[in-house]
Enzyme design. Structure first.
Site, mmCIF file in Angstrom:
data_model
loop_
_atom_site.group_PDB
_atom_site.id
_atom_site.type_symbol
_atom_site.label_atom_id
_atom_site.label_comp_id
_atom_site.label_asym_id
_atom_site.label_seq_id
_atom_site.Cartn_x
_atom_site.Cartn_y
_atom_site.Cartn_z
ATOM 1 N N ARG A 53 0.880 -1.150 -0.129
ATOM 2 C CA ARG A 53 -0.098 0.096 0.053
ATOM 3 C C ARG A 53 1.043 1.387 0.058
ATOM 4 N NH1 ARG A 53 2.571 1.805 3.623
ATOM 5 N NH2 ARG A 53 1.024 3.208 4.047
ATOM 6 N N GLY A 54 0.400 2.418 -0.121
ATOM 7 C CA GLY A 54 1.271 3.583 -0.480
ATOM 8 C C GLY A 54 1.073 3.722 -1.822
ATOM 9 N N ALA A 55 0.927 5.023 -2.339
ATOM 10 C CA ALA A 55 0.720 5.260 -3.731
ATOM 11 C C ALA A 55 1.868 4.931 -4.592
ATOM 12 C CB ALA A 55 0.264 6.973 -4.124
ATOM 13 N N ARG A 90 -7.451 -0.507 -6.969
ATOM 14 C CA ARG A 90 -7.486 0.828 -6.201
ATOM 15 C C ARG A 90 -7.820 2.042 -7.016
ATOM 16 N NH1 ARG A 90 -4.274 1.098 -0.650
ATOM 17 N NH2 ARG A 90 -6.322 2.159 -0.345
ATOM 18 N N GLN A 201 -2.504 2.077 10.031
ATOM 19 C CA GLN A 201 -1.297 2.305 9.381
ATOM 20 C C GLN A 201 0.098 3.061 10.261
ATOM 21 O OE1 GLN A 201 -4.076 3.088 7.875
ATOM 22 N NE2 GLN A 201 -3.873 2.437 5.893
ATOM 23 N N ASP A 242 -1.684 10.713 -2.046
ATOM 24 C CA ASP A 242 -2.104 9.754 -2.845
ATOM 25 C C ASP A 242 -2.518 10.360 -4.331
ATOM 26 O OD1 ASP A 242 -2.720 6.916 -1.743
ATOM 27 O OD2 ASP A 242 -2.964 8.564 -0.128
ATOM 28 N N ASN A 252 -5.258 12.512 0.773
ATOM 29 C CA ASN A 252 -4.613 11.565 1.455
ATOM 30 C C ASN A 252 -5.420 10.726 2.389
ATOM 31 O OD1 ASN A 252 -1.762 10.875 2.270
ATOM 32 N ND2 ASN A 252 -2.106 11.901 3.971
ATOM 33 N N LYS A 253 -4.790 10.138 3.055
ATOM 34 C CA LYS A 253 -5.468 9.012 4.016
ATOM 35 C C LYS A 253 -6.658 9.981 4.893
ATOM 36 C CE LYS A 253 -4.985 5.588 4.378
ATOM 37 N NZ LYS A 253 -5.797 4.406 3.383
#
Length: 360
Positions: A53-55, A90, A201, A242, A252-253
């Site tokens: 995970r993570g762009a 995603r 996370q 992201d 973002n998150k």
């Protein structure tokens, strides 16, 4: 970065070029386990189920997924199908589509027999470019950190949200790259780590990797950030992203927007670490970002480690309780004090971003 004192990336191709190894991040912080991906379906599953995970990291994983596809069938139709399968995993992070489009642009003009070797070379180039970009973000971020005056007179106290460290990239990270650069330069830094519900996370990933690098840090509940800023215990907020729209809005998150509001209310700089692969000049503003809605179960249940050391899932909401789970939010550009990129720090506005989007 270092794991148990040894350098490690978040993914690495097998020597025989027949598989991709990735850290299965679902198992952290309790176990460090590598998963072996051998085809497009496995790469897609790893992205969709958040083994990775993570762009930046899901973009690199998708690139290697197309390289794995070329081992089986490198024809035009097969590559297009594989790209569609990977791209559907995603929706929010633009790096995923960016990496797939770059791979197709490199491979489709070639004869099918030449594509397998070229695919691995291009995927390696994407991974190495990510490492270089993040290292540059670290250098530019460090230069900015040196301009701050610690409020406690001794060390810089930074707050971050979600995980934008090396586990979210191939190496170094985005928001945490300046932290690691500061540590290497001897600048005393402490990190407030948001737990980042619902997948935690921050608690499971950021805290783990900061501990591996021996960076002083303290885990806090998501709702503690405003209190810490109000009490003068945060010198700056640095987050990853992201997707950044053409006007400077930052996706973002979930929960990032609230940190930006608290930062503005308390005069705390709010900075976003943004590799150029995350800039989407085709998107006019943040309202157009597709926001991923994830399973309600991530909200109604939590994962952890039981007394016997085994992984457990625990229900924390009443049975049958409805839950919504938007995975991201959008912070308006007006709340962003600067974007830390591999080319330097720029304002979060359309003119600056259009210039940044031009070839170097």
């Amino acid at each position: 970065m270092l794991v148990a004192g040894r350098p490690m990336r978040s993914l690495w191709p097998a020597p025989a070029r027949d598989a991709l190894h990735v850290i299965d991040q679902r198992r952290l912080p309790h176990e460090l386990v590598a998963a072996r991906l051998t085809g497009v379906a496995e790469a897609a599953r790893a992205i969709r189920e958040m083994w990775v995970r993570g762009a930046p990291l899901i973009g690199a994983t998708a690139a290697y997924g197309l390289a794995l596809q070329c081992r089986v069938d490198a024809g035009d139709a097969a590559l297009q199908r594989a790209a569609a399968e990977l791209g559907a995993t995603r929706p929010t992070a633009v790096n995923l589509q960016w990496a797939l489009q770059r791979m197709l642009a490199r491979l489709l003009p070639l004869a099918p027999l030449a594509r397998a070797e070229a695919a691995w070379v291009e995927a390696d180039a994407i991974a190495d470019a990510d490492v270089a970009a993040n290292a540059a973000i670290g250098r530019h971020g460090l230069a900015w950190l040196r301009t701050l005056r610690p409020r406690d007179g001794r060390r810089l106290n930074l707050l971050t949200h979600c995980n934008a460290g090396w586990l979210a990239t191939v190496d170094w990270g985005t928001a945490l790259a300046p932290v690691y650069a500061a540590q290497a330069a001897g600048l005393e830094v402490h990190v407030w780590v948001d737990e980042t519900r619902p997948r935690n996370q921050g608690a499971s990933l950021s805290a783990w990797e900061l501990a591996q690098q021996r960076v002083p840090h303290t885990l806090v509940a998501d709702n503690a950030g405003g209190h810490l800023m109000q009490r003068g215990r945060v010198d700056a907020v640095i987050v990853g992203c992201d997707r950044v729209a053409a006007n400077g809005d930052v996706c973002n998150k979930i929960g990032t927007y609230l940190k930006a509001l608290a930062a503005r209310a308390n005069g705390v700089p709010f900075m976003v670490a943004m590799p150029l692969s995350t800039l989407d000049l085709g998107l006019p503003d943040g309202a157009a970002v597709p926001i991923e809605e994830r399973s309600a179960r991530e909200v109604t249940h939590v994962h952890g480690r039981g007394p016997d050391g085994a992984a457990v899932e625990v229900q924390i909401a009443p049975y049958g309780c409805a839950a919504a789970n938007p995975a991201f939010d959008v912070t308006p550009a007006a709340l962003v004090d600067g974007l830390i990129t591999e080319r330097g720090i720029v304002a979060a506005d359309g003119a600056a971003l259009r210039r940044l989007g031009q070839p170097a």
